[in-house]
Scaffold this motif. Sequence first.
Motif, PDB file in Angstrom:
ATOM      1  N   LEU A 125       0.855  -1.185   0.000  1.00 32.07           N
ATOM      2  CA  LEU A 125       0.000   0.000   0.000  1.00 32.07           C
ATOM      3  C   LEU A 125       0.895   1.240   0.000  1.00 32.07           C
ATOM      4  N   PHE A 126       0.637   2.148  -0.935  1.00 37.71           N
ATOM      5  CA  PHE A 126       1.441   3.354  -1.050  1.00 37.71           C
ATOM      6  C   PHE A 126       0.571   4.592  -0.793  1.00 37.71           C
ATOM      7  N   ASN A 127       1.193   5.590  -0.191  1.00 38.75           N
ATOM      8  CA  ASN A 127       0.550   6.880   0.091  1.00 38.75           C
ATOM      9  C   ASN A 127      -0.544   6.751   1.154  1.00 38.75           C
ATOM     10  N   LEU A 128      -0.404   5.778   2.038  1.00 38.25           N
ATOM     11  CA  LEU A 128      -1.380   5.583   3.113  1.00 38.25           C
ATOM     12  C   LEU A 128      -0.979   6.430   4.313  1.00 38.25           C
ATOM     13  N   LYS A 129      -1.807   7.383   4.650  1.00 40.53           N
ATOM     14  CA  LYS A 129      -1.537   8.257   5.781  1.00 40.53           C
ATOM     15  C   LYS A 129      -2.228   7.679   7.014  1.00 40.53           C
ATOM     16  N   LEU A 145     -10.270   0.068   6.864  1.00 44.55           N
ATOM     17  CA  LEU A 145     -10.235   0.847   5.623  1.00 44.55           C
ATOM     18  C   LEU A 145     -10.581  -0.024   4.424  1.00 44.55           C
ATOM     19  N   LEU A 146      -9.978  -1.195   4.337  1.00 42.78           N
ATOM     20  CA  LEU A 146     -10.259  -2.094   3.215  1.00 42.78           C
ATOM     21  C   LEU A 146     -11.720  -2.520   3.209  1.00 42.78           C
ATOM     22  N   LYS A 188      -8.051  -6.390  -8.213  1.00 36.05           N
ATOM     23  CA  LYS A 188      -9.092  -6.086  -9.201  1.00 36.05           C
ATOM     24  C   LYS A 188      -9.883  -4.834  -8.827  1.00 36.05           C
ATOM     25  N   ASN A 189      -9.959  -4.539  -7.533  1.00 40.12           N
ATOM     26  CA  ASN A 189     -10.763  -3.402  -7.063  1.00 40.12           C
ATOM     27  C   ASN A 189      -9.901  -2.234  -6.571  1.00 40.12           C
ATOM     28  N   ARG A 190      -8.623  -2.225  -6.930  1.00 35.71           N
ATOM     29  CA  ARG A 190      -7.748  -1.174  -6.402  1.00 35.71           C
ATOM     30  C   ARG A 190      -8.100   0.208  -6.929  1.00 35.71           C
ATOM     31  N   ILE A 200      -2.398   0.363  -4.568  1.00 29.24           N
ATOM     32  CA  ILE A 200      -2.164  -1.014  -4.135  1.00 29.24           C
ATOM     33  C   ILE A 200      -1.410  -1.756  -5.236  1.00 29.24           C
ATOM     34  N   GLU A 201      -0.337  -2.438  -4.854  1.00 24.79           N
ATOM     35  CA  GLU A 201       0.458  -3.215  -5.795  1.00 24.79           C
ATOM     36  C   GLU A 201       0.789  -4.571  -5.179  1.00 24.79           C
ATOM     37  N   SER A 202       1.192  -5.501  -6.040  1.00 28.78           N
ATOM     38  CA  SER A 202       1.655  -6.806  -5.568  1.00 28.78           C
ATOM     39  C   SER A 202       3.000  -6.649  -4.865  1.00 28.78           C
ATOM     40  N   ASP A 203       3.293  -7.568  -3.966  1.00 30.62           N
ATOM     41  CA  ASP A 203       4.598  -7.608  -3.301  1.00 30.62           C
ATOM     42  C   ASP A 203       5.530  -8.430  -4.182  1.00 30.62           C
ATOM     43  N   LEU A 204       6.260  -7.753  -5.069  1.00 26.22           N
ATOM     44  CA  LEU A 204       7.066  -8.432  -6.073  1.00 26.22           C
ATOM     45  C   LEU A 204       8.404  -8.889  -5.505  1.00 26.22           C
ATOM     46  N   THR A 205       8.886 -10.002  -6.026  1.00 28.16           N
ATOM     47  CA  THR A 205      10.230 -10.458  -5.697  1.00 28.16           C
ATOM     48  C   THR A 205      11.224  -9.569  -6.446  1.00 28.16           C
ATOM     49  N   PRO A 206      12.502  -9.582  -6.055  1.00 25.80           N
ATOM     50  CA  PRO A 206      13.499  -8.790  -6.795  1.00 25.80           C
ATOM     51  C   PRO A 206      13.525  -9.117  -8.287  1.00 25.80           C
TER      52      PRO A 206
END
Length: 253
Positions: A125-129, A145-146, A188-190, A200-206
């Motif tokens: 989650l990005f930009n979550l205050k 929140l979700l 799908k609902n981001r 919202i993004e996936s937690d990607l591997t390197p």
Amino acid sequence: MTCLPAADQSMVESEKSALDVNVEVLNPKETSLLQTALITDEGVLERDVGVLKTEISKLPVVLDELERVRTKLDALQVEVTSSKMPLASNGKSQQPPLTQSNAEASNVVLQVIIERQKRNCNLMLFNLKSESSEDPTFTADISTLLNDVCGRNIPISKASRFGKPNCNGCRPVKITLVNHGDVGFLLKNRSKFSGKKIYIESDLTPAQLEHLNKIKEELRLRRDRGEDNLFIKYINGIPSIAAKNQGQPPPPP
């Protein structure tokens, strides 16, 4: 009953008297606060035990998946090797021993699979205050929140901040969901979170992150050359560049 020497008996009585004094010093308010703290610690312990049990219950599935992958890799290696080897005098393929390079390649594949399996219930989650992840209600607040945005109960086992703050002073948040199915649902609902400026993004591997960055760079270069109808399309979770049909609306962010 064994009798203690006079000196030891005196010491025991002294310690008991000191303990009695400490207990008497606690007034009702302090006793109530102590009880509340104990109840809170007990609740946190029960929650952590529940999370641990959930993670342990996933281990058999992970081990089964790894065993299936290892079997497929072994079979694929035999098939590829057989197709490349010349036939012996008896008409059968000559099977070479497993080389170090092949073994290392198999280990790399297994490590990638293990790393992806570890992250398959995670989201970023990005930009979550919100409050610090040290706040006792941090995880519960994100779950609320979700639920409010998606209209669905989405339990979270843990949430934590890490990394550097963005321009708004918000550090990324990694959440681990209890149910893997909720990961796809949230992705799908981001777009529903765009009104709150939360991404919202996936937690990607390197390895996945490196591949995605290459795709983004290729997309940027092709758009600079005038190919404006391109976008990143995910097929089975793998990003690739695709072209929009004429009049087709742009894909959701």
